[in-house]
Design a protein around this motif. Structure first.
Motif: not given
Ligand code: ATP
Ligand code: MG
Lengths: 357, 315
Positions: B86, B88, B90-94, B106, B145, B148-149
């Motif tokens: 997935v 998303l 608007d994910t803001k990674l660390q 992940f 991101t 990560c998916a």
């Protein structure tokens, strides 16, 4: 999926969980230590605070009483005796108004309006404790009061100085702050950044996620406790008379209780600002009422049970008893029970109301 | 025509989501065949994110049924999560964590995983392996991101506006990554405002507006549904536009529809040659000078305009 995966599923599931807890904990820890300002507030700041306050109140010399006198108030023999007293410092003012101003602003503790009168005429603010001691010193110096009647028994013995009182309180306050912030802030940040939501669409176990917070918290707790206690022990000379194991266990209990409270505070808030306000609101009453800087017994009797029910009060009391009185587990049982309650209740509630997305 | 694949990777029936008095998704049906890409196309607020998040198991539908890889969210949630990837909206990674560390986190959640270096290669981030997230550009963050998916070896990928806010070059890189995933047999559901994106990546498109499907099919089917050979856009020179009457334009041969936007006039035509010839003659008769005249083959954007009178995106 290929059935090959399923053969060793049981064993690999278990291994996977450890792996995800490890990775989540590592992530947490790295995210924290790579923020120098956070590290400062958690580790350096309490030490600086303890050092500054400790040294400020540690010196063997009692604080001097500041006495205001009018210029030209004629010197007599009595006044010389006052000047000779080391515990008294005289300041001359040109007129009554100036002396009154100094008294009001706390620059002087007492205004000696007529030293020659018997008893000497003076003005002071009876609410200020320093004013009372200044009056006693003036009366003694002027021969109005017999020094023996005051029967001074000085407290200098290790374990009964102000710094000894202060240090366990600072330790407790630090455990509260780091516990609440480490959990509350981190969760609000993860939610605001939508990372929490992103984690939710992975097969990550929620229990692993929560466990990782406890693991990284434990890691920092050990560091925090060892560093601060060593500092108190070696630099400030604060004793640790009780069992060191018990001391560690009580700290762990307190830290975990505050972690649970942090989790509860962050269980619904959507933003970092929201959680900051919430945490400050939770901490404020405890900064004041839990006996960090001064004993909470100074508050009215009516609120005593309330103050004693606060987690920081329980933690501070238990730490003080362990460090200063060398108490055993039986003596601190009430405090331990209060902390245990604060551990269980917020945690259970938090797990129920927690919003993942 | 491509052969119809047997298995459905994703299917939703009569999906509804209400927020208080607003119906964000209003009876949506969706089918995505394994190994294909479906694009959910629609303007802001159409209900794309709400739909995709219901399919991802993040949002509980008000009503309707969902089946993902033959499983239902109720009861098989973790089995589904194991097999989907997935991204998303608007994910803001660390920020303080590096690219590699993020992927390792992940990766730790999944049973079957892709090696991190392989994922980095896929998304073209090998040189950024040790870079902290805070140092990545918007496009690089977006590719991370995406990585990560991909790291959990998904069979089905959900991408919510994977290229919004990216420059054309960064957008093309994302498209290439999605195409690579598809050639390996993966299924994709993506949402987008960009018709070029849908036209390039999707085997089927579903156009949604106000929570409802207003057109669906392969991109060429949907465009064919417009029954137009081309789109003619003309801009009359200043001050002469009012001499053009819609009624007069509509009776020209081959003109199916007339739309106005600002000073421009858009004609949907079924016979380009006849229409343009007649149009030029008409312009001469009424004394309209042309600033510009363009014709182009109809796109999904034109279909959307035709159906709703709105643009997919502004500007
Ligand atoms: N949690 C919510 N509460 C109330 N209304 C919501 C909520 N989430 C979405 N909406 C509303 O539902 C409608 C659809 O929103 P959604 O985010 O699905 O649109 P979208 O197609 O993804 O738009 P965009 O292209 O801007 O991302 C909007 O009107 C939005 O305001
Ligand atoms: Mg959206």
């Amino acid at each position: 999926m290929a059935s090959g995966h399923d053969v060793s599923r049981g064993a690999s599931r278990q291994a996977l969980r450890w792996k995800e807890v490890r990775e989540l904990s590592r992530h947490r820890t790295l995210a924290f230590i790579r923020q120098p300002e956070a590290v400062f507030w958690v580790f350096a700041f309490p030490m600086v605070l303890a050092a500054v306050l400790g040294f400020a109140f540690q010196s063997g010399e009692p604080a001097k009483s500041h006495i205001a006198l009018l210029e030209g108030a004629h010197a007599n023999r009595l006044l010389e005796r006052l000047t000779a007293d080391e515990r008294v410092e005289l300041t001359r003012f040109p007129d009554v108004a100036a002396a009154e101003r100094a008294l009001r602003s706390g620059k002087v503790d007492l205004f000696l309006t007529d030293p020659a009168a018997s008893p000497p005429a003076l003005r002071l603010d009876p609410v200020r404790a320093e004013a009372e001691s200044a009056r006693l010193r003036v009366l003694v110096a002027l021969g109005e009061l017999d020094e023996d009647a005051l029967a001074l028994d000085t407290v200098e013995e290790k374990g009964s100085r102000y710094v000894d009182f202060l240090f366990p309180g600072l330790l407790g306050m630090n455990l509260m702050g780091t516990g609440l912030w480490a959990i509350g802030f981190a969760i609000a940040e993860l939610r605001q950044r939508k990372i929490l939501k992103r984690l939710l669409v992975t097969p990550m176990r929620k229990s692993s996620f929560l466990a990782s917070f406890l693991v990284s918290r434990l890691f920092f707790l050990v560091l925090e406790l060892v560093l601060l206690t060593a500092f108190g022990f070696w630099v400030l000379d604060v004793p640790l008379r009780g069992s060191i194991v018990l001391f560690a266990l009580v700290s762990l209990l307190g830290a975990t209780a505050f972690a649970g409270l942090g989790l509860l505070c962050a269980s619904r808030v959507k933003t970092i600002e929201g959680v900051s306000g919430m945490l400050n609101l939770v901490m404020m009453p405890m900064w004041l009422g839990s006996g960090v800087f001064f004993s909470y017994e100074r508050f009215p009797d009516a609120v005593q049970p309330l103050l004693r029910a606060l987690p920081l009060t329980a933690l501070n009391d238990a730490l003080r008893e362990l460090m200063l009185d060398g108490s055993g587990v039986r003596d601190i049982l009430p405090e331990v029970l209060v902390l245990a309650l604060w551990l269980v209740v917020p945690f259970v509630v938090a797990l129920r109301v927690f919003r993942w997305s | 025509m491509r052969p119809v694949p047997a298995a459905l990777a994703l299917s939703a029936r009569s999906l509804v989501k209400r927020f208080d008095d607003l119906t964000a998704v209003d009876g949506l049906d969706l089918d995505v065949h394994a190994g294909t890409c479906l694009a959910l196309l629609g303007p802001n607020g159409a209900g794309k994110t709400t739909t995709i998040e219901m399919l991802e198991g993040l949002t509980q539908p008000t009503s309707g049924s969902i089946e993902v890889l033959g499983l239902q969210w109720n009861g098989s949630a973790n089995a589904i999560r194991e097999r989907i990837g997935v991204q998303l909206q608007d994910t803001k990674l660390q920020e303080k964590i590096t690219t590699f560390e993020t992927l390792r986190l992940f990766q730790s959640f999944y049973d079957a995983v892709r090696p991190i270096d392989e994922v980095l290669e896929m998304v073209g981030m090998t040189e950024k392996r040790g870079a902290r997230v805070e140092t990545l550009s918007g496009g690089q963050h977006q590719r991370l991101t995406l990585a990560c998916a991909l790291v959990g070896r998904p069979e089905l990928l959900f991408l919510d506006e994977p290229t919004t806010g990216l420059d054309p070059q960064a957008r093309r890189r994302v498209w290439e990554i999605v195409e690579t995933f598809k050639t390996e047999g993966g299924t994709v559901l993506l949402t987008t405002h960009y018709m070029e994106e849908a036209q390039r990546l999707a085997d089927r498109v579903v156009i949604v507006d106000a929570g409802r499907v207003i057109a669906e099919g392969t991109p060429s089917e949907v465009i064919a549904g417009l029954e137009a050979e081309s789109i003619v856009e003309l801009f009359p020179a200043g001050g002469t536009a009012e001499r053009l009457a819609d009624d007069a334009l509509l009776v020209l041969p081959g003109v199916r529809e007339v739309r106005r936007e600002g000073s421009g006039v858009t004609l949907v035509v079924t016979d380009t040659q006849a229409s343009v010839g007649a149009l030029l003659a008409h312009l001469g008769e009424v004394g309209v000078a042309l600033e510009s005249l363009q014709t182009h083959a109809p796109t999904l954007e034109d279909v959307f305009m035709d159906l709703t009178g709105k643009h997919l995106r502004d500007g």
